[in-house]
Design an enzyme around this catalytic site. Structure first.
Site, PDB file in Angstrom:
ATOM      1  N   GLU A  76       0.808  -1.211   0.000  1.00 13.21           N
ATOM      2  CA  GLU A  76       0.000   0.000   0.000  1.00 13.21           C
ATOM      3  C   GLU A  76       0.849   1.272   0.000  1.00 13.21           C
ATOM      4  O   GLU A  76       0.532   2.228  -0.672  1.00 13.21           O
ATOM      5  CB  GLU A  76      -0.934  -0.026   1.233  1.00 13.21           C
ATOM      6  CG  GLU A  76      -1.852   1.159   1.369  1.00 13.21           C
ATOM      7  CD  GLU A  76      -2.961   1.196   0.327  1.00 13.21           C
ATOM      8  OE1 GLU A  76      -3.121   0.214  -0.415  1.00 13.21           O
ATOM      9  OE2 GLU A  76      -3.651   2.236   0.267  1.00 13.21           O
ATOM     10  N   ASP A  77       1.926   1.262   0.766  1.00 10.26           N
ATOM     11  CA  ASP A  77       2.651   2.520   0.995  1.00 10.26           C
ATOM     12  C   ASP A  77       3.967   2.665   0.250  1.00 10.26           C
ATOM     13  O   ASP A  77       4.606   3.710   0.331  1.00 10.26           O
ATOM     14  CB  ASP A  77       2.941   2.684   2.505  1.00 10.26           C
ATOM     15  CG  ASP A  77       1.654   2.828   3.310  1.00 10.26           C
ATOM     16  OD1 ASP A  77       0.615   3.114   2.695  1.00 10.26           O
ATOM     17  OD2 ASP A  77       1.697   2.644   4.533  1.00 10.26           O
TER      18      ASP A  77
END
Ligand code: MN
Length: 736
Positions: A76-77
């Site tokens: 996600e990051d």
């Protein structure tokens, strides 16, 4: 921040056979991926996944879970991808990290307390593996422990969400310790004043009563020892949140709350629990109404313990929980207590026993989580397949709508509000315009485009999967459809009077209503339009002396000359001489996405034409069958995703072929009708292959036509032309 060797050391303490190289690879990979990112606290971002992993080592979880915790925020990051993680760490870990990524996306959606139950279900639907939930809970715990670094305006929302969703989830998974810590941290940020007040009082109280707790511990243990029972007795002050809940529930003040302490008596064997109970109850008076035996009747999450309250040493009320060490472990760690990490040192028999206990426990947990749904169908080892029969979608404002699997934006619109459904004309899913009959997926954000004064098409009733949508569509279309039928019925009735040589007027028919057992003119006309009343019977109702000539095709008239002006019988199929079918000539079907070796054919009864969205279904030994995506026949393959092939048309304008389609035409039973239908298709460049005639209603016949068309636009044009003719009451595409 935790060092690489410290993480390995933590795991090795309970799992000497851990794959150190794997842990080290994960550490280095996550460290590189997160790079210079920082937390709200200013710490390097990497400190967070490491702390999450550390929480899970306390629960003694397996390598895959620990590694997933280290990697949980990478997809996600950072630039990391599922493919890369699969490649470096294997697909088991890849799937776990992807599960966590999906759940993380939910954090972006605003949530309301009323939606908590649905959101818990959504979490479960998305988490295929119970380990995903364990990592998620550890993740939330670390985020709650560091919540004071987050801007104050965000804290309350995160804290409320923790109280609504994550703490109860931990509770249902039997993880009391984790639940209590989550609740207490959330309480502190959600209701800071209440928390502060209770904390101050608890601190005072523990200063005053510290020696008292020790005294009670000593006295209890000593008493039990005289009966030959070695027990561990531990007292503790309750946490602020549980004191608060008690005050809320019983609406008493802090001063009135006598049971601020709880004592635990831990013994080795089950029978000792009951002996302890006997000793305690014969030594000190017990408080009536406070005894509960969760050993003989465990709680749904497998919590087992005896609860009782006594007026104990020093005439103080003392709350006791009596249980074995193993029960205590389950009470504290819940699902995690059960051998998700397999102890390699244990003998095979121990391991087996442990595993079967873990299995039955997990099973029960899943039943609890499923709350009355039938979990048998969904249960597959440790997979949490429950709620896979549901999809959860959001409105643009973040309201959560739960729908059955297979639901479309039409169902969504009606679930939001009947008016929204009735006026829906289009929709956007995740910002993109898609057809209203698309299937929705978990987490989709759905925006309905509306136009006022709209009547929902009757065909939606068969597309919608929810009862609410279906009945609303039926209600909305009934009036419109009735009007159409009445119009058609009027035409049929007027012609019938004309053929009989009798004069027709509304007044005459109205006078004859009782004879037809109908209450209004419209009722009669609509019934004729629907084929429920034979037009000849209407004539006879008005002119009782009129002799009805039943034309052929009606049940009694099988095989007579009449309908459409040709000799025919029920269910008759005949081939219309025409051009040779393009499909039968053996040329290849122009579809992409298929490996050239396999034979390809179209689904029977209609098949697909260019312009349809299509899928291929693989049948071993037979090849691939192409279906239009809306084909009802596809539901038969729902549970065999491995047979579905993603295919596309591969058509060039210069290279045109005809494709088979099937339509059903409902037409008035009159001489010449069939000729008209055939003429319309011919004039519009359609190529009729076969025609099958059947009929159930008196004044109508149903004609099933196999034809060949260039593409969907061509087919739709033919259907529109047919619909425009007065003799035609309905045209529907089969499989379309
Ligand atoms: Mn995280």
């Amino acid at each position: 921040m935790m060092r690489q060797y410290e993480l390995v050391e933590r795991v090795r303490r309970y799992n000497p056979n851990t794959d150190e190289a794997l842990l080290n690879r994960a550490y280095v990979y996550a460290m590189r991926a997160h790079g210079t990112q920082t937390r709200a606290s200013g710490d390097p971002y990497m400190s967070h996944p490491l702390e999450v992993a550390a929480i899970l080592t306390d629960l003694k979880l397996d390598d895959a879970t620990i590694v997933s915790a280290v990697l949980h925020d990478t997809i996600e990051d950072t630039e990391a991808t599922r493919e890369e993680i699969d490649h470096l760490f294997g697909s088991e870990i890849g799937a776990l990290v992807e599960g966590l990524t999906k759940i993380k996306k939910l954090d972006l959606v605003s949530k309301k307390a009323a939606q908590a139950e649905n959101l818990r279900k959504l979490l479960l639907a998305i988490a295929d593996d119970v380990r995903v939930l364990l990592v998620k809970l550890a993740d939330r715990l670390h985020n709650m422990r560091t919540l004071h670094f987050v801007p104050p305006e965000k804290r309350a929302r995160i804290a409320e969400e923790t109280l609504d969703i994550y703490a109860p989830l931990a509770g249902r998974m039997g993880m009391q310790e984790l639940r209590e810590e989550l609740e207490n941290l959330a309480f502190r940020h959600f209701m800071p004043e209440a928390y502060e007040t209770i904390e101050i009082r608890l601190t005072e109280l523990s200063r005053e009563s510290g020696p008292v707790i020790e005294e009670i511990e000593r006295e209890l243990a000593a008493k039990l020892r005289t009966f030959g029972i070695e027990a561990e007795v531990a007292g503790r002050l309750k946490r602020a949140y549980s004191v608060w809940k008690k005050m809320e529930r019983k609406s008493v003040s802090f001063e009135q709350l006598s049971d601020i302490f709880g004592f635990r008596v831990i013994v080795d064997r089950l029978e000792d629990c009951y002996r302890v109970l006997g000793i305690v109850h014969t030594t000190w008076p017990s408080v009536p109404g406070r005894f509960k035996d969760y050993i003989s009747t465990p709680k749904q999450n497998d919590y087992r313990s005896i609860h009782t309250t006594i007026v104990g040493p020093g005439r103080r009320r003392v709350e006791l929980q009596i249980r074995t060490r193993q029960m205590d472990e389950v009470a504290e760690l819940g699902i995690a207590a059960h051998a998700l990490y397999k102890d390699n040192r244990a003998s095979d028999r121990d391991a087996l026993a442990r595993e079967s206990r873990a299995y039955s426990w997990l099973r029960k947990t899943i039943e609890t989580l499923a709350e009355g749904d039938n979990p048998e169908e969904f249960l597959e080892h440790t997979k949490l397949e429950l709620f896979h029969d549901q999809v959860f979608c959001f409105t643009p404002k973040g309201r959560l709508i739960a729908l059955p699997r297979g639901a479309t934006p039409i169902d969504f619109a009606y679930a939001v509000h009947t008016d929204v459904g009735n006026t829906a004309v289009g929709c956007k899913v995740n910002g993109r315009i898609v057809p209203l009959l698309s299937e929705l997926h978990n987490g989709d954000e759905v925006e309905i485009v509306r136009a006022l004064g709209q009547v929902p098409p009757a065909a939606w009733e068969t597309i919608a999967v929810t009862g609410k949508a279906r009945s609303a569509i039926r209600r909305a279309t009934r009036a419109a459809v009735r009007k159409q039928y009445a119009g058609l019925g009027r035409r049929i009735v007027e012609r019938a009077f004309e053929r009989a040589g009798k004069a027709y007027s509304d007044e005459k028919l109205k006078a004859s209503l009782p004879r037809l057992a109908r209450t209004s003119l419209d009722d009669v006309l609509a019934a004729v339009g629907r084929g429920e009343i034979f037009s000849g019977d209407v004539v006879r109702a008005v002119y009782p002396d009129f002799k009805v000539e039943r034309v052929a095709g009606a049940p009694a008239g099988k095989g007579e000359i009449g309908w459409f002006g040709i000799k025919q019988a029920e269910g008759l199929v005949f081939k219309v001489p025409g051009q040779e079918s393009a499909i039968e000539t053996g040329r290849s079907i122009p579809i992409r996405g298929i490996d050239g070796e396999l034979p390809v054919k179209f689904a029977p009864n209609g098949g697909a034409v260019p312009g349809d969205r299509i899928v291929g279904i693989l049948t071993k030994g037979e090849g691939i069958t192409i279906y239009p995506i809306q084909s009802p026949a596809l539901t038969a393959f729902d549970d065999q995703p491995e047979r579905w092939l993603d295919v596309r048309w591969d058509i060039e304008d210069t290279h045109r072929h005809r494709f088979p389609a099937q339509i059903t035409v409902t037409a008035i039973n009159e001489p010449g009708t069939l000729a008209q239908i055939a003429a319309i298709i011919g004039e519009n460049d359609g190529n009729i292959d076969t025609i099958a005639v059947s009929g159930r209603a008196a004044d109508f016949r149903e004609v099933v036509i196999d034809l060949e068309v260039w593409d969907l636009k061509h087919l739709n044009a033919i259907i529109a032309q047919l619909k425009a003719r007065p003799v035609v009451s309905r045209v529907e595409r089969v499989n379309g």
